[in-house]
Design an enzyme around this catalytic site. Structure first.
Site, PDB file in Angstrom:
ATOM      1  CG  ASN A   1      -1.699   1.226   1.451  1.00 47.54           C
ATOM      2  OD1 ASN A   1      -1.777   2.064   0.550  1.00 47.54           O
ATOM      3  ND2 ASN A   1      -2.320   1.367   2.617  1.00 47.54           N
TER       4      ASN A   1
ATOM      5  CE  LYS B   1      -0.241   3.283   4.809  1.00 48.98           C
ATOM      6  NZ  LYS B   1      -0.237   3.402   6.252  1.00 48.98           N
TER       7      LYS B   1
ATOM      8  CG  HIS C   1      -6.002   1.934   5.139  1.00 45.03           C
ATOM      9  ND1 HIS C   1      -5.569   2.880   6.053  1.00 45.03           N
ATOM     10  CD2 HIS C   1      -4.980   1.050   5.000  1.00 45.03           C
ATOM     11  CE1 HIS C   1      -4.331   2.575   6.433  1.00 45.03           C
ATOM     12  NE2 HIS C   1      -3.952   1.466   5.817  1.00 45.03           N
TER      13      HIS C   1
ATOM     14  CD  GLU D   1      -3.097   5.527   6.795  1.00 42.32           C
ATOM     15  OE1 GLU D   1      -3.039   5.579   5.555  1.00 42.32           O
ATOM     16  OE2 GLU D   1      -2.191   5.014   7.495  1.00 42.32           O
TER      17      GLU D   1
ATOM     18  CD  GLU E   1      -3.618  -2.510   7.316  1.00 42.43           C
ATOM     19  OE1 GLU E   1      -2.495  -2.720   6.857  1.00 42.43           O
ATOM     20  OE2 GLU E   1      -4.270  -1.483   7.074  1.00 42.43           O
TER      21      GLU E   1
ATOM     22  N   GLY F   1       2.279   2.180  10.855  1.00 42.40           N
ATOM     23  CA  GLY F   1       3.242   3.272  10.730  1.00 42.40           C
ATOM     24  C   GLY F   1       3.940   3.632  12.027  1.00 42.40           C
TER      25      GLY F   1
ATOM     26  CB  SER G   1       4.999  -1.827  11.977  1.00 42.31           C
ATOM     27  OG  SER G   1       4.574  -0.504  12.235  1.00 42.31           O
TER      28      SER G   1
END
Ligand code: PGA
Length: 253
Positions: free
Chosen positions: A9, A11, A97, A99, A169, A175, A215
Site C-alpha cells: 500500500n 498510500k 483502510h 486512514e 490492521e 506506521g 509495521s
C-alpha cells in the site's frame, strides 16, 4: 490451500516517474516468485495506476487501488469509480483502510456499499479492519472487529465472499514500528475466521485470505506469516522501497 497475498500500500507517496521506477525494479526482482507460493500486488495512488499497469503487464504482479467511490459514474466531483479502476487495469481495491475511516470519516455502511459495488464490477476488495489502542487496552478488540466485519459484509452473499480478502490492521501498529506479536495477531485472525464461519460457513471461511498489516518488515514478517490463520501481509512503509518489499515477498519464494 490459501495462497498468501503480499500487497504493498503505497498510500500518498510516489509521483508518476517514481512509481514507474519502483514498479520496474519490482518487476525485475520479483520475476521468479512462484505464483502458487505467493501472490503479489502493488497499490499506488490513482494518478500512478496507468503507468504502473503498463510496467507490470504480463507479470504475476497485480495492480490494486487504495479506494473508490460506490457509483458507476455521475456528478461526484473528485471521486473515482470502479469502472475507471477497471479500465486502468486494477484488480484489487483496498476498502475501509483505517486512514479512510479516521481522516475521511468512512463508516462501515459506506464501506459496505463500496464492497458491493466493487464486486459488481469484478474488482477484488481488500477489506481492512482493526482496533484502536484504547480499544485493545479496554478489552473490546473482538467486539470492534465483529462490528466492522458484520457491518462491512452485510448483504454480501456466500458465493461472493471468495472475491474478498480481509486485512487485519491494528491501528496502533500502523506506521508506528510497533507490530502485533505473532500470537496477538493470530488470536484476532482466528477470531475473524470464526466470525466468518458464523456469518457464512466453515468451508467459505476457510477459503478467505486474511492478511496482517501494521509495521510489517522483513525482520518480523516470517514469524507472523508462519501463523496458521495469517495469509500474507498488507505492507505500507516497507513497500515503498524495492529491497524491503522484496525481502518480505522472498519468504514465500
Ligand atoms: P505500515 O502500514 O506497514 O506502514 O504500518 C500498513 C498499512 O497501513 O496498510
Amino acid at each position: 490451500m490459501r495462497t498468501p497475498l503480499i500487497a504493498g500500500n503505497w498510500k500518498m507517496y510516489k509521483n508518476i516517474n517514481e512509481a514507474a521506477e519502483l514498479a520496474t525494479t519490482l518487476k525485475n526482482v520479483l520475476k521468479d516468485v512462484a505464483a502458487d507460493k505467493a501472490e503479489v500486488a502493488i497499490c499506488p495512488p490513482f494518478t500512478d495506476l496507468q503507468v504502473v499497469s503498463a510496467v507490470i503487464k504480463g507479470t504475476n504482479i497485480r495492480l490494486g487501488a487504495q479506494n473508490m467511490y460506490a457509483a458507476q459514474e455521475g456528478a461526484f466531483t473528485g471521486e473515482i469509480s470502479p469502472l475507471m479502476l477497471r479500465s486502468a487495469g486494477v484488480h484489487y481495491v483496498i476498502l475501509g483502510h483505517s486512514e479512510r475511516r479516521q481522516y475521511f470519516k468512512e463508516t462501515n455502511e459506506d464501506i459496505n456499499k463500496k464492497i458491493k459495488m466493487a464486486i459488481e464490477h469484478s474488482l477484488f476488495p481488500i477489506l481492512c479492519v482493526g482496533e484502536k489502542l484504547e480499544e485493545r487496552e479496554n478489552g473490546t478488540t473482538f467486539n470492534v472487529i465483529k462490528t466492522q466485519l458484520t457491518g462491512c459484509l452485510a448483504g454480501i452473499p456466500k458465493d461472493k465472499i471468495g472475491s474478498i480478502v480481509v486485512a487485519y490492521e491494528p491501528i496502533w501498529a500502523i506506521g508506528t514500528g510497533k507490530t502485533a506479536t505473532p500470537d496477538q495477531a493470530q488470536e484476532v485472525h482466528k477470531f475473524i475466521r470464526e466470525t466468518l464461519v458464523s456469518l457464512y460457513d466453515q468451508v467459505t471461511a476457510d477459503a478467505v485470505r486474511i492478511q496482517y498489516g501494521g509495521s510489517v518488515k522483513a525482520d518480523n514478517a516470517k514469524t507472523l506469516m508462519n501463523m496458521p490463520d495469517i495469509d500474507g501481509a498488507l505492507v505500507g512503509g516497507a513497500s515503498l522501497k524495492a529491497d524491503s518489499f522484496e525481502a518480505i515477498v522472498k519468504f514465500y519464494k
